[in-house]
Design a protein around this motif. Structure first.
Motif, PDB file in Angstrom:
ATOM      1  N   ARG A  28       0.837  -1.207   0.000  1.00 27.69           N
ATOM      2  CA  ARG A  28       0.000   0.000   0.000  1.00 27.69           C
ATOM      3  C   ARG A  28       0.866   1.250   0.000  1.00 27.69           C
ATOM      4  NH1 ARG A  28      -4.228  -2.035   3.961  1.00 27.69           N
ATOM      5  NH2 ARG A  28      -5.754  -2.858   2.519  1.00 27.69           N
ATOM      6  N   GLN A  69       2.019 -11.751  -6.197  1.00 29.72           N
ATOM      7  CA  GLN A  69       0.739 -11.603  -6.898  1.00 29.72           C
ATOM      8  C   GLN A  69      -0.436 -11.538  -5.934  1.00 29.72           C
ATOM      9  OE1 GLN A  69       0.688 -14.880  -9.638  1.00 29.72           O
ATOM     10  NE2 GLN A  69       1.957 -13.831 -11.142  1.00 29.72           N
ATOM     11  N   LYS A  72      -0.357  -8.077  -4.175  1.00 31.88           N
ATOM     12  CA  LYS A  72      -0.738  -6.998  -5.090  1.00 31.88           C
ATOM     13  C   LYS A  72      -2.228  -7.058  -5.425  1.00 31.88           C
ATOM     14  CE  LYS A  72       3.691  -5.846  -7.032  1.00 31.88           C
ATOM     15  NZ  LYS A  72       4.460  -5.539  -8.231  1.00 31.88           N
ATOM     16  N   ARG A  73      -2.750  -8.253  -5.614  1.00 29.20           N
ATOM     17  CA  ARG A  73      -4.181  -8.406  -5.889  1.00 29.20           C
ATOM     18  C   ARG A  73      -5.006  -7.915  -4.695  1.00 29.20           C
ATOM     19  NH1 ARG A  73      -4.432 -13.728  -6.709  1.00 29.20           N
ATOM     20  NH2 ARG A  73      -3.388 -13.442  -8.686  1.00 29.20           N
ATOM     21  N   ARG A 106      -4.645  -3.965  -4.679  1.00 27.19           N
ATOM     22  CA  ARG A 106      -5.174  -3.237  -5.842  1.00 27.19           C
ATOM     23  C   ARG A 106      -6.610  -3.620  -6.203  1.00 27.19           C
ATOM     24  NH1 ARG A 106       0.348  -3.293  -9.491  1.00 27.19           N
ATOM     25  NH2 ARG A 106       1.656  -2.421  -7.845  1.00 27.19           N
ATOM     26  N   HIS A 107      -7.040  -4.798  -5.791  1.00 26.36           N
ATOM     27  CA  HIS A 107      -8.398  -5.271  -6.089  1.00 26.36           C
ATOM     28  C   HIS A 107      -9.004  -5.913  -4.845  1.00 26.36           C
ATOM     29  CE1 HIS A 107      -7.300  -4.586 -10.257  1.00 26.36           C
ATOM     30  NE2 HIS A 107      -6.226  -5.316 -10.064  1.00 26.36           N
ATOM     31  N   PRO A 108      -9.223  -5.130  -3.795  1.00 33.50           N
ATOM     32  CA  PRO A 108      -9.720  -5.719  -2.547  1.00 33.50           C
ATOM     33  C   PRO A 108     -11.103  -6.327  -2.716  1.00 33.50           C
ATOM     34  CG  PRO A 108      -9.727  -3.322  -2.415  1.00 33.50           C
ATOM     35  CD  PRO A 108      -9.079  -3.681  -3.721  1.00 33.50           C
ATOM     36  N   GLN A 109     -11.311  -7.421  -2.028  1.00 29.92           N
ATOM     37  CA  GLN A 109     -12.607  -8.108  -2.045  1.00 29.92           C
ATOM     38  C   GLN A 109     -13.454  -7.538  -0.918  1.00 29.92           C
ATOM     39  OE1 GLN A 109     -13.517 -10.459  -4.370  1.00 29.92           O
ATOM     40  NE2 GLN A 109     -11.579  -9.851  -5.314  1.00 29.92           N
TER      41      GLN A 109
END
Length: 79
Positions: free
Chosen positions: A13, A66, A69-70, A73-76
């Motif tokens: 972050r 990965q 970063k996922r 950048r793409h929080p659930q």
């Protein structure tokens, strides 16, 4: 998702936030911010490498990177 340490999330972050401050800067302000971003990114990469090298971690270094970063950048959504 794999159980990843909060510290890796925080480091990624920090790198993402430092990078987001670069657009619109120039000259010395850009250089200072670029160095801050680079340092944050290096800290993240070193932490990922150290974490992936642990014997209790089954993922490869690349997989750890990965996943982190996922997550950043793409929080659930929690729920």
């Amino acid at each position: 998702m794999a159980d990843i340490p909060d510290e890796l999330i925080k480091l990624e972050r920090s790198a993402v936030e430092a990078h987001a401050k670069l657009p619109g800067l120039d000259g010395e302000a850009y250089d200072v911010q670029w160095k801050a971003w680079r340092t944050a990114a290096e800290d993240f990469q070193a932490a990922v490498t150290a974490y992936a090298a642990r014997e209790d971690v089954a993922m490869s270094r690349c997989e750890v990177e990965q996943v982190v970063k996922r997550a950043v950048r793409h929080p659930q959504p929690e729920g």
